[in-house]
Design a protein around this motif. Sequence first.
Motif, PDB file in Angstrom:
ATOM      1  N   ARG A  27    -110.007 -33.428   6.265  1.00 21.44           N
ATOM      2  CA  ARG A  27    -108.553 -33.299   6.218  1.00 21.44           C
ATOM      3  C   ARG A  27    -108.144 -32.160   5.284  1.00 21.44           C
ATOM      4  O   ARG A  27    -107.231 -31.383   5.580  1.00 21.44           O
ATOM      5  N   LEU A  28    -108.851 -32.034   4.154  1.00 16.40           N
ATOM      6  CA  LEU A  28    -108.548 -30.967   3.203  1.00 16.40           C
ATOM      7  C   LEU A  28    -108.833 -29.600   3.819  1.00 16.40           C
ATOM      8  O   LEU A  28    -108.052 -28.656   3.658  1.00 16.40           O
ATOM      9  N   GLU A  29    -109.942 -29.498   4.548  1.00 18.06           N
ATOM     10  CA  GLU A  29    -110.292 -28.222   5.180  1.00 18.06           C
ATOM     11  C   GLU A  29    -109.262 -27.848   6.242  1.00 18.06           C
ATOM     12  O   GLU A  29    -108.902 -26.683   6.402  1.00 18.06           O
ATOM     13  N   GLU A  30    -108.761 -28.860   6.976  1.00 15.47           N
ATOM     14  CA  GLU A  30    -107.725 -28.593   7.970  1.00 15.47           C
ATOM     15  C   GLU A  30    -106.448 -28.106   7.301  1.00 15.47           C
ATOM     16  O   GLU A  30    -105.795 -27.167   7.780  1.00 15.47           O
ATOM     17  N   ALA A  31    -106.074 -28.734   6.176  1.00 12.13           N
ATOM     18  CA  ALA A  31    -104.867 -28.316   5.455  1.00 12.13           C
ATOM     19  C   ALA A  31    -105.010 -26.882   4.950  1.00 12.13           C
ATOM     20  O   ALA A  31    -104.065 -26.088   5.015  1.00 12.13           O
ATOM     21  N   ARG A  32    -106.204 -26.550   4.469  1.00  9.17           N
ATOM     22  CA  ARG A  32    -106.449 -25.169   4.025  1.00  9.17           C
ATOM     23  C   ARG A  32    -106.300 -24.199   5.206  1.00  9.17           C
ATOM     24  O   ARG A  32    -105.713 -23.133   5.084  1.00  9.17           O
ATOM     25  N   GLY A  33    -106.814 -24.612   6.377  1.00  8.61           N
ATOM     26  CA  GLY A  33    -106.693 -23.764   7.567  1.00  8.61           C
ATOM     27  C   GLY A  33    -105.251 -23.579   8.003  1.00  8.61           C
ATOM     28  O   GLY A  33    -104.860 -22.491   8.446  1.00  8.61           O
ATOM     29  N   LEU A  34    -104.439 -24.639   7.886  1.00  6.01           N
ATOM     30  CA  LEU A  34    -103.023 -24.519   8.224  1.00  6.01           C
ATOM     31  C   LEU A  34    -102.329 -23.507   7.330  1.00  6.01           C
ATOM     32  O   LEU A  34    -101.530 -22.683   7.788  1.00  6.01           O
ATOM     33  N   ALA A  35    -102.636 -23.554   6.027  1.00  7.57           N
ATOM     34  CA  ALA A  35    -102.015 -22.609   5.095  1.00  7.57           C
ATOM     35  C   ALA A  35    -102.442 -21.177   5.402  1.00  7.57           C
ATOM     36  O   ALA A  35    -101.620 -20.251   5.418  1.00  7.57           O
ATOM     37  N   MET A  36    -103.732 -20.997   5.665  1.00  4.98           N
ATOM     38  CA  MET A  36    -104.244 -19.648   5.940  1.00  4.98           C
ATOM     39  C   MET A  36    -103.730 -19.114   7.268  1.00  4.98           C
ATOM     40  O   MET A  36    -103.700 -17.904   7.486  1.00  4.98           O
ATOM     41  N   ALA A  37    -103.315 -20.025   8.171  1.00  4.49           N
ATOM     42  CA  ALA A  37    -102.850 -19.600   9.497  1.00  4.49           C
ATOM     43  C   ALA A  37    -101.598 -18.734   9.430  1.00  4.49           C
ATOM     44  O   ALA A  37    -101.297 -17.995  10.363  1.00  4.49           O
ATOM     45  N   ILE A  38    -100.821 -18.835   8.333  1.00  4.99           N
ATOM     46  CA  ILE A  38     -99.639 -17.968   8.197  1.00  4.99           C
ATOM     47  C   ILE A  38     -99.787 -17.035   6.993  1.00  4.99           C
ATOM     48  O   ILE A  38     -98.797 -16.607   6.407  1.00  4.99           O
ATOM     49  N   GLY A  39    -101.018 -16.739   6.637  1.00  4.87           N
ATOM     50  CA  GLY A  39    -101.270 -15.700   5.632  1.00  4.87           C
ATOM     51  C   GLY A  39    -101.108 -16.131   4.193  1.00  4.87           C
ATOM     52  O   GLY A  39    -101.020 -15.281   3.302  1.00  4.87           O
ATOM     53  N   ILE A  40    -101.064 -17.436   3.912  1.00  7.07           N
ATOM     54  CA  ILE A  40    -100.990 -17.901   2.526  1.00  7.07           C
ATOM     55  C   ILE A  40    -102.368 -17.796   1.885  1.00  7.07           C
ATOM     56  O   ILE A  40    -103.360 -18.221   2.479  1.00  7.07           O
ATOM     57  N   VAL A  41    -102.427 -17.231   0.706  1.00  5.88           N
ATOM     58  CA  VAL A  41    -103.691 -17.135  -0.032  1.00  5.88           C
ATOM     59  C   VAL A  41    -103.878 -18.438  -0.811  1.00  5.88           C
ATOM     60  O   VAL A  41    -103.089 -18.767  -1.702  1.00  5.88           O
ATOM     61  N   VAL A  42    -104.901 -19.187  -0.461  1.00  3.47           N
ATOM     62  CA  VAL A  42    -105.169 -20.479  -1.099  1.00  3.47           C
ATOM     63  C   VAL A  42    -106.086 -20.257  -2.302  1.00  3.47           C
ATOM     64  O   VAL A  42    -107.258 -19.906  -2.150  1.00  3.47           O
ATOM     65  N   VAL A  43    -105.551 -20.454  -3.514  1.00  6.10           N
ATOM     66  CA  VAL A  43    -106.346 -20.240  -4.722  1.00  6.10           C
ATOM     67  C   VAL A  43    -107.110 -21.495  -5.119  1.00  6.10           C
ATOM     68  O   VAL A  43    -108.131 -21.418  -5.814  1.00  6.10           O
ATOM     69  N   GLU A  44    -106.642 -22.656  -4.680  1.00  6.76           N
ATOM     70  CA  GLU A  44    -107.302 -23.912  -5.027  1.00  6.76           C
ATOM     71  C   GLU A  44    -106.878 -24.972  -4.028  1.00  6.76           C
ATOM     72  O   GLU A  44    -105.755 -24.972  -3.528  1.00  6.76           O
ATOM     73  N   ALA A  45    -107.798 -25.872  -3.693  1.00  6.40           N
ATOM     74  CA  ALA A  45    -107.498 -26.983  -2.794  1.00  6.40           C
ATOM     75  C   ALA A  45    -108.316 -28.181  -3.234  1.00  6.40           C
ATOM     76  O   ALA A  45    -109.526 -28.069  -3.445  1.00  6.40           O
ATOM     77  N   PHE A  46    -107.673 -29.311  -3.396  1.00  2.17           N
ATOM     78  CA  PHE A  46    -108.399 -30.502  -3.821  1.00  2.17           C
ATOM     79  C   PHE A  46    -107.702 -31.760  -3.328  1.00  2.17           C
ATOM     80  O   PHE A  46    -106.523 -31.740  -2.943  1.00  2.17           O
ATOM     81  N   THR A  47    -108.461 -32.858  -3.334  1.00  2.00           N
ATOM     82  CA  THR A  47    -107.959 -34.162  -2.884  1.00  2.00           C
ATOM     83  C   THR A  47    -107.594 -35.018  -4.087  1.00  2.00           C
ATOM     84  O   THR A  47    -108.300 -35.008  -5.098  1.00  2.00           O
ATOM     85  N   VAL A  48    -106.495 -35.743  -3.982  1.00  2.00           N
ATOM     86  CA  VAL A  48    -106.055 -36.647  -5.044  1.00  2.00           C
ATOM     87  C   VAL A  48    -105.981 -38.064  -4.471  1.00  2.00           C
ATOM     88  O   VAL A  48    -105.185 -38.312  -3.559  1.00  2.00           O
ATOM     89  N   PRO A  49    -106.814 -38.987  -4.955  1.00  2.37           N
ATOM     90  CA  PRO A  49    -106.733 -40.370  -4.463  1.00  2.37           C
ATOM     91  C   PRO A  49    -105.430 -41.042  -4.911  1.00  2.37           C
ATOM     92  O   PRO A  49    -105.050 -40.955  -6.084  1.00  2.37           O
ATOM     93  N   VAL A  50    -104.734 -41.674  -3.968  1.00  2.00           N
ATOM     94  CA  VAL A  50    -103.465 -42.339  -4.271  1.00  2.00           C
ATOM     95  C   VAL A  50    -103.591 -43.807  -3.876  1.00  2.00           C
ATOM     96  O   VAL A  50    -103.681 -44.130  -2.688  1.00  2.00           O
ATOM     97  N   ARG A  51    -103.609 -44.685  -4.871  1.00  3.79           N
ATOM     98  CA  ARG A  51    -103.699 -46.123  -4.590  1.00  3.79           C
ATOM     99  C   ARG A  51    -102.316 -46.769  -4.532  1.00  3.79           C
ATOM    100  O   ARG A  51    -102.064 -47.640  -3.714  1.00  3.79           O
ATOM    101  N   ASP A  52    -101.442 -46.335  -5.408  1.00  2.00           N
ATOM    102  CA  ASP A  52    -100.072 -46.856  -5.426  1.00  2.00           C
ATOM    103  C   ASP A  52     -99.103 -45.690  -5.235  1.00  2.00           C
ATOM    104  O   ASP A  52     -98.981 -44.823  -6.106  1.00  2.00           O
ATOM    105  N   VAL A  53     -98.426 -45.666  -4.094  1.00  3.25           N
ATOM    106  CA  VAL A  53     -97.492 -44.579  -3.794  1.00  3.25           C
ATOM    107  C   VAL A  53     -96.231 -44.743  -4.639  1.00  3.25           C
ATOM    108  O   VAL A  53     -95.584 -45.800  -4.608  1.00  3.25           O
ATOM    109  N   ARG A  54     -95.898 -43.719  -5.424  1.00  2.00           N
ATOM    110  CA  ARG A  54     -94.687 -43.745  -6.243  1.00  2.00           C
ATOM    111  C   ARG A  54     -93.503 -43.291  -5.391  1.00  2.00           C
ATOM    112  O   ARG A  54     -93.546 -42.220  -4.771  1.00  2.00           O
ATOM    113  N   ALA A  55     -92.440 -44.088  -5.391  1.00  2.55           N
ATOM    114  CA  ALA A  55     -91.278 -43.772  -4.550  1.00  2.55           C
ATOM    115  C   ALA A  55     -90.646 -42.447  -4.923  1.00  2.55           C
ATOM    116  O   ALA A  55     -90.128 -41.727  -4.061  1.00  2.55           O
TER     117      ALA A  55
END
Length: 424
Positions: free
Chosen positions: A20-48
């Motif tokens: 999923r992270l690699e796909e998100a990076r590909g989406l950003a690069m698809a319109i010429g955004i330079v991705v300097v960092e990409a990482f996953t953050v585990p979310v157990r409790d969604v804050r409203a």
Amino acid sequence: MVVCPDIRRRGRQAEDPEARLEEARGLAMAIGIVVVEAFTVPVRDVRAGTLFGEGQIDRIATACEQDQAELVIIDGALSAIQQRNLEERLKRKVIDRTGLILEIFGERAATAEGRLQVELAHLDYQQSRLVRSWTHLERQRGGFGFLGGPGETQIEADRRLIRARMGKLRRDLEQVRKTRALHRERRGRAPWPVIALVGYTNAGKSTLFNRMTGADVMAEDLLFATLDPAMRAVRLPGIDKAILSDTVGFISDLPTQLVAAFRATLEEVTAADLIVHVRDMANPDNSAQKGQVLHVLEELGVIGAEENGEGGGIPILEAWNKLDLLDAHQRDDLLDAAEENPDVVLISAHTGEGVEALEARVASLLTEGHRRYRVELPLSDGAGAAWLHQNGEVLEHGIEGDQAWYEVRLSPGDMDRFRARERA
């Protein structure tokens, strides 16, 4: 900076967070955004208010400072409040997955229809975001005469203008749908079989489309390289003419605004005689991608729900693509799996390997219900003879007196149309 929230939900099959992270990076690069960092953050409790917890926001802010990121892309759905609060905390522009996909579609749409669909989706998205406390939204406009009262707020005026524009766009798109329906009806009278290429974005549909038709549709290693549908005539074994349709690629969590707005484009799939599902077998997440494609086809009514196991009447052939990117062991495994499944053909759209076998299988499926008929025509009926050659497979023919006879293989529907032609 791309941040992929890994939200843990009970009873839901977890997606591969790295894929999923690699796909998100590909989406950003698809319109010429330079991705300097990409990482996953585990979310157990969604804050409203912020989606993430305090410590996670601090981590993202620190990473932004270190890498001097100007934009933060959250690969998930953000409410307007969450987006505003994250921008205030991170001191940077924040967009979510829906906003990113809308940006890609806005940049890529080439036809007038595509631009209409994208604008409608953008307005639908913006309408739900007119809740920010910008100063110009707090002003009030005066009313008219004694019936006007205190007037409407700027935000109400903006919403009214957006609703009016969306209404016009929907009317324009309805006209597009009617035009498409007329085109389909015309093709149905022709009649030429229609083959729709479907698949996850970047699966290789446009490359295969170009290989089979000799067209030059944009085919690049990019997510959403194709947005506007393309249709071309193609010759297949035993079929003089068929219509091949290239469609927009599917993707997981496609914004609801786009599912509704692109309904007219995807309607081409519902009118197809055969669907070729192109799969990227070099992608480790291809099984999950297949599930997403089948889910969209189910929403369109093309196939039945999984629980009842009933199809929608349109046969589906899978083209397992990108063999050229696999090693010998992976190819052998796929060959073994394909031998057990008659509805699978292994191909490389890039090199052309297996494409002839795919065309032969497509032709076989399209002519599966055909029968052999003997047809007699006056020698003067050249148009009738041409119709038989164009729409069927002439096996034998000869002349007896002033009549020409033909042994021809046709579908029962085509034979009915031929008889209707004779009666007309």
